[in-house]
Design an enzyme around this catalytic site. Structure first.
Site, short mmCIF file in Angstrom:
data_model
loop_
_atom_site.label_atom_id
_atom_site.label_comp_id
_atom_site.label_asym_id
_atom_site.label_seq_id
_atom_site.Cartn_x
_atom_site.Cartn_y
_atom_site.Cartn_z
N CYS A 113 2.94 7.90 -10.41
CA CYS A 113 2.94 6.69 -11.22
C CYS A 113 3.92 5.71 -10.60
O CYS A 113 5.01 6.10 -10.18
CB CYS A 113 3.37 7.04 -12.65
SG CYS A 113 3.41 5.63 -13.75
N HIS A 162 -5.03 8.12 -17.29
CA HIS A 162 -3.61 7.87 -16.97
C HIS A 162 -3.22 6.45 -17.40
O HIS A 162 -2.20 6.24 -18.06
CB HIS A 162 -3.39 8.09 -15.47
CG HIS A 162 -2.00 7.77 -14.99
ND1 HIS A 162 -1.19 8.70 -14.39
CD2 HIS A 162 -1.27 6.61 -15.01
CE1 HIS A 162 -0.02 8.14 -14.08
NE2 HIS A 162 -0.07 6.87 -14.44
N GLU A 163 -4.06 5.48 -17.04
CA GLU A 163 -3.76 4.08 -17.37
C GLU A 163 -3.86 3.83 -18.87
O GLU A 163 -3.04 3.12 -19.45
CB GLU A 163 -4.69 3.12 -16.61
CG GLU A 163 -4.60 3.21 -15.09
CD GLU A 163 -3.17 3.20 -14.57
OE1 GLU A 163 -2.34 2.48 -15.13
OE2 GLU A 163 -2.89 3.93 -13.61
N HIS A 166 -0.82 4.67 -20.76
CA HIS A 166 0.27 3.68 -20.69
C HIS A 166 0.20 2.71 -21.87
O HIS A 166 1.23 2.23 -22.33
CB HIS A 166 0.16 2.87 -19.40
CG HIS A 166 0.81 3.51 -18.21
ND1 HIS A 166 2.15 3.82 -18.17
CD2 HIS A 166 0.31 3.89 -17.01
CE1 HIS A 166 2.44 4.36 -16.99
NE2 HIS A 166 1.34 4.42 -16.26
ZN ZN Z 1 1.27 5.24 -14.37
#
Ligand code: ZN
Length: 195
Positions: A113, A162-163, A166
């Site tokens: 990341c 993953h995004e 966030h």
């Molecule tokens: Zn990330």
């Protein structure tokens, strides 16, 4: 250029906030932010530009990582396991994951990341193998927004998750396991070549 190289790092509360829905049509500020995220992932895929702009390359970047708690991210992931090497390049707004496979997978080399500078070698993050997401996508060629349903599996699905995390203040480091700790039903996305 809209590129913002000022990446918010782990430990900053901005990465922990739940981001707010984006109002459409995009405000100028939101457009500039999204375009910057898009430029980041496009530049990341070209070695000479990575050098020129002096960035750490990434296949995805979310608005909180540039200090904006809005539900937007960009991804530029080539499905390297697919013989067509399909590229999944999107500027995503207000995504919702509406379906997740029961099958879980992980990247054998672990995730990385832009906001995490420490090494997390040997630790992996389980993800749903396939997802269906509803979202708006900004097309920078036509300057139009369209609402789409994306069906992703494998590598692009992992990048998307993953995004997406966030936007809810979650980092991949929150969900890391050693291979020993991992549920045996979770399978590696691919077999790592032996050294
Ligand atoms: Zn990330």
């Amino acid at each position: 250029m809209y590129l913002n190289k000022d990446i918010v790092k782990e430990g900053n509360q901005i990465l922990r906030n739940k981001s707010a829905k984006v109002s459409l049509p995009l405000s100028n500020a939101d457009f500039n932010c999204l375009k910057g995220l898009y430029e980041y992932v496009v530049i990341s895929s070209m070695d000479d530009l990575v050098k020129q702009y002096d960035i750490r390359p990434g296949v995805g970047i979310a608005a909180p990582q540039v200090g904006v708690n809005k539900r937007m991210f960009s991804m530029n992931a080539v499905d390297f396991l697919d013989e067509k090497q399909t590229r999944y390049l999107f500027a995503i707004i207000n995504p919702t994951i509406v379906q997740k496979s029961k099958e879980m997978t992980y990247l054998p080399g672990g995730e990385g990341c832009l906001s995490v500078d420490r090494s997390t070698d040997g630790l992996v993050t389980p993800r749903h193998y396939a997802i269906t997401a509803k979202c708006s996508i900004y097309d920078f060629n036509t300057n139009k927004i369209k609402t789409v349903t994306l069906k992703l599996e494998g590598y692009p699905a992992i990048v998307f998750q993953h995004e997406y995390d966030h936007l809810d203040g979650i980092l991949y480091t929150d969900k890391m396991y050693t291979l020993k700790e991992l549920d045996p039903n979770v399978f590696p996305l691919y077999e790592e070549a032996e050294e």
